[in-house]
Enzyme design. Structure first.
Site, PDB file in Angstrom:
ATOM      1  N   SER A   1       1.056  -1.270   0.079  1.00 13.97           N
ATOM      2  CA  SER A   1       0.052  -0.024  -0.061  1.00 13.97           C
ATOM      3  C   SER A   1       1.135   1.208   0.017  1.00 13.97           C
ATOM      4  CB  SER A   1      -1.007   0.025   1.324  1.00 13.97           C
ATOM      5  OG  SER A   1      -1.457   1.314   1.241  1.00 13.97           O
TER       6      SER A   1
ATOM      7  N   TYR B   1      -1.879  -1.420  10.195  1.00 13.29           N
ATOM      8  CA  TYR B   1      -1.807  -1.511   8.710  1.00 13.29           C
ATOM      9  C   TYR B   1      -0.528  -1.148   8.218  1.00 13.29           C
ATOM     10  CZ  TYR B   1      -3.629  -1.095   4.038  1.00 13.29           C
ATOM     11  OH  TYR B   1      -4.299  -1.447   2.829  1.00 13.29           O
TER      12      TYR B   1
HETATM   13  N1  LIG Z   1      -8.559  -0.105  -1.566  1.00 13.81           N
HETATM   14  C1  LIG Z   1      -7.532   0.758  -1.348  1.00 13.81           C
HETATM   15  O1  LIG Z   1      -7.409   1.989  -1.499  1.00 13.81           O
HETATM   16  C2  LIG Z   1      -6.235   0.256  -1.281  1.00 13.81           C
HETATM   17  C3  LIG Z   1      -5.201   0.871  -0.816  1.00 13.81           C
HETATM   18  C4  LIG Z   1      -3.579   0.290  -0.753  1.00 13.81           C
HETATM   19  C5  LIG Z   1      -3.721  -1.144  -0.825  1.00 13.81           C
HETATM   20  N2  LIG Z   1      -4.929  -1.811  -0.936  1.00 13.81           N
HETATM   21  C6  LIG Z   1      -4.714  -3.206  -0.696  1.00 13.81           C
HETATM   22  O2  LIG Z   1      -5.398  -3.805  -1.842  1.00 13.81           O
HETATM   23  C7  LIG Z   1      -5.661  -5.232  -1.388  1.00 13.81           C
HETATM   24  C8  LIG Z   1      -7.141  -5.698  -1.632  1.00 13.81           C
HETATM   25  O3  LIG Z   1      -8.235  -4.716  -1.158  1.00 13.81           O
HETATM   26  P1  LIG Z   1      -9.335  -4.128  -1.783  1.00 13.81           P
HETATM   27  O4  LIG Z   1      -9.062  -2.618  -1.516  1.00 13.81           O
HETATM   28  O5  LIG Z   1      -9.663  -4.711  -3.132  1.00 13.81           O
HETATM   29  O6  LIG Z   1     -10.378  -4.464  -0.755  1.00 13.81           O
HETATM   30  P2  LIG Z   1     -11.731  -5.429  -0.476  1.00 13.81           P
HETATM   31  O7  LIG Z   1     -12.236  -5.209   0.896  1.00 13.81           O
HETATM   32  O8  LIG Z   1     -12.718  -4.886  -1.571  1.00 13.81           O
HETATM   33  O9  LIG Z   1     -11.181  -6.775  -0.939  1.00 13.81           O
HETATM   34  C9  LIG Z   1     -10.306  -7.560  -0.084  1.00 13.81           C
HETATM   35  C10 LIG Z   1     -10.963  -9.088  -0.151  1.00 13.81           C
HETATM   36  O10 LIG Z   1     -10.001  -9.777   0.718  1.00 13.81           O
HETATM   37  C11 LIG Z   1     -10.901 -10.996   1.384  1.00 13.81           C
HETATM   38  N3  LIG Z   1     -10.260 -10.998   2.741  1.00 13.81           N
HETATM   39  C12 LIG Z   1     -10.481 -10.411   3.864  1.00 13.81           C
HETATM   40  N4  LIG Z   1      -9.732 -11.170   4.752  1.00 13.81           N
HETATM   41  C13 LIG Z   1      -9.487 -12.500   4.297  1.00 13.81           C
HETATM   42  C14 LIG Z   1      -8.799 -13.456   4.519  1.00 13.81           C
HETATM   43  N5  LIG Z   1      -8.275 -13.600   6.060  1.00 13.81           N
HETATM   44  N6  LIG Z   1      -8.516 -14.540   3.666  1.00 13.81           N
HETATM   45  C15 LIG Z   1      -8.786 -14.344   2.485  1.00 13.81           C
HETATM   46  N7  LIG Z   1      -9.365 -13.335   2.141  1.00 13.81           N
HETATM   47  C16 LIG Z   1      -9.849 -12.293   2.753  1.00 13.81           C
HETATM   48  C17 LIG Z   1     -12.042 -10.017   1.479  1.00 13.81           C
HETATM   49  O11 LIG Z   1     -13.297 -11.040   1.776  1.00 13.81           O
HETATM   50  C18 LIG Z   1     -12.357  -9.359   0.240  1.00 13.81           C
HETATM   51  O12 LIG Z   1     -12.982  -9.947  -0.784  1.00 13.81           O
HETATM   52  C19 LIG Z   1      -5.568  -5.447   0.295  1.00 13.81           C
HETATM   53  O13 LIG Z   1      -4.309  -5.918   0.557  1.00 13.81           O
HETATM   54  C20 LIG Z   1      -5.518  -3.691   0.602  1.00 13.81           C
HETATM   55  O14 LIG Z   1      -4.697  -3.554   1.901  1.00 13.81           O
HETATM   56  C21 LIG Z   1      -6.212  -1.424  -1.112  1.00 13.81           C
END
Ligand SMILES: NC(=O)c1ccc[n+]([C@@H]2O[C@H](COP(=O)([O-])OP(=O)(O)OC[C@H]3O[C@@H](n4cnc5c(N)ncnc54)[C@H](O)[C@@H]3O)[C@@H](O)[C@H]2O)c1
Length: 280
Positions: free
Chosen positions: A142, A155
């Site tokens: 991130s 985080y």
């Molecule tokens: N959305 C943002 O702004 C952002 C920014 C930086 C990094 N990220 C990272 O991107 C990645 C994806 O996140 P996103 O934004 O698509 O979020 P999201 O919540 O839309 O999707 C995350 C998915 O991970 C699954 N999940 C949660 N816990 C889990 C577990 N223990 N085992 C397996 N699956 C699990 C959830 O069910 C969900 O389907 C994450 O690692 C997040 O930290 C997101």
């Protein structure tokens, strides 16, 4: 990895957001997909979307925090597909909590999913990526793996650790002459369910953050997926996603530790416009 057609691609957290968008994009490019998520219903929906694009897809319920389950999943994927070429450790969760009020349980929850989940996925699939002769590993960190932010200590800890782990591994693969690319991804704000599913401690409510996150998250998951896959094609060590990610990347490089003072002023200013980070 120059093309994805026919490549066996593993994506964790594929039921929503960036993981789902990556799955659909890879399906369009002809990849074979092994999708997993802790939420079976949502990953089944993603699998159906990919099947509509003509992809060969299997989906699995998997908690990435469960080491034995991730190791068993790697065995199941190899038994099903015969090889693994691309692994994207994407599953992640978020927590809003000042350090003083953060519960041990929530800190461990974030570390177990966001750090250990990535390590489990990497260690379980790495031998198969090496054996494939054309492998690539993508770990999703991130912008909070580049700078520290109040209420994000857990985080931040997980995402900084993912970055260190991934950068060390890339160098190991290069020194050992392995045909495995390794990439660490640093997304800025992406319009997904991450904040909606976040936990919060210490009187902080994630609702107040949800309201403005959806407005300031600049990038769609589809755009994020396309940027990530282009970076994989070019074997980039680091992928920044979204214009805000370039700002976060520049801050500590240009300002050194003084970025923290700038961040504090920025957070105070944003708070005046209703963009409160919990109590701040
Ligand atoms: N959305 C943002 O702004 C952002 C920014 C930086 C990094 N990220 C990272 O991107 C990645 C994806 O996140 P996103 O934004 O698509 O979020 P999201 O919540 O839309 O999707 C995350 C998915 O991970 C699954 N999940 C949660 N816990 C889990 C577990 N223990 N085992 C397996 N699956 C699990 C959830 O069910 C969900 O389907 C994450 O690692 C997040 O930290 C997101």
């Amino acid at each position: 990895m120059k093309r994805f057609a026919g490549k066996v691609s593993v994506i964790t957290g594929a039921g929503s957001g960036i993981g789902r968008a990556l799955a659909v994009d890879l399906a369009k490019r002809g990849a074979r997909l092994a999708l997993s998520d802790v939420d079976l219903v949502s990953v089944a929906e993603t699998a159906a979307l990919c099947e509509k694009k003509g992809a060969d897809v299997r989906h699995y319920q998997l908690d990435v925090a469960d080491r034995a389950a991730v190791l068993a999943n790697a065995d199941a994927v190899v038994a099903e597909f015969g090889a693994v070429n691309l692994v994207i450790n994407n599953a992640g969760v978020a927590l809003l909590a000042p350090v003083a009020e953060m519960t041990w349980e929530d800190l461990e929850w974030v570390m177990n999913v966001d750090y250990w989940g990535v390590v489990h996925g990497t260690k379980a699939f790495l031998p198969h990526l090496i054996a494939s002769g054309d492998g690539h590993l993508v770990n999703i960190s991130s912008v909070f793996g580049l700078v520290g932010v109040p209420t994000q200590s857990a985080y931040n800890s997980a995402k900084f650790a993912v970055r260190g782990f991934t950068e060390a591994l890339r160098q190991e693969m290069l020194i050992e002459g392995r045909r495995v690319g390794v990439t660490c991804v640093h997304p800025g704000g992406i319009r997904t369910n991450i904040v909606r599913n976040a936990r919060a401690d210490g009187g902080v409510t994630s609702e107040e953050v949800r309201g403005w996150f959806d407005r300031i998250a600049l990038t769609t998951p589809e755009r994020a997926a396309s940027v990530i896959l282009r970076g994989v094609e070019r074997n980039r060590p680091r992928i920044l996603v979204g214009p805000d990610a370039y700002v976060f990347d520049a801050m500590p490089r240009l300002l050194g530790p003084f970025y923290q003072r700038v961040a504090v002023q920025g957070i105070k200013l944003a708070s005046r416009f209703g963009m409160k980070l919990g109590p701040y």
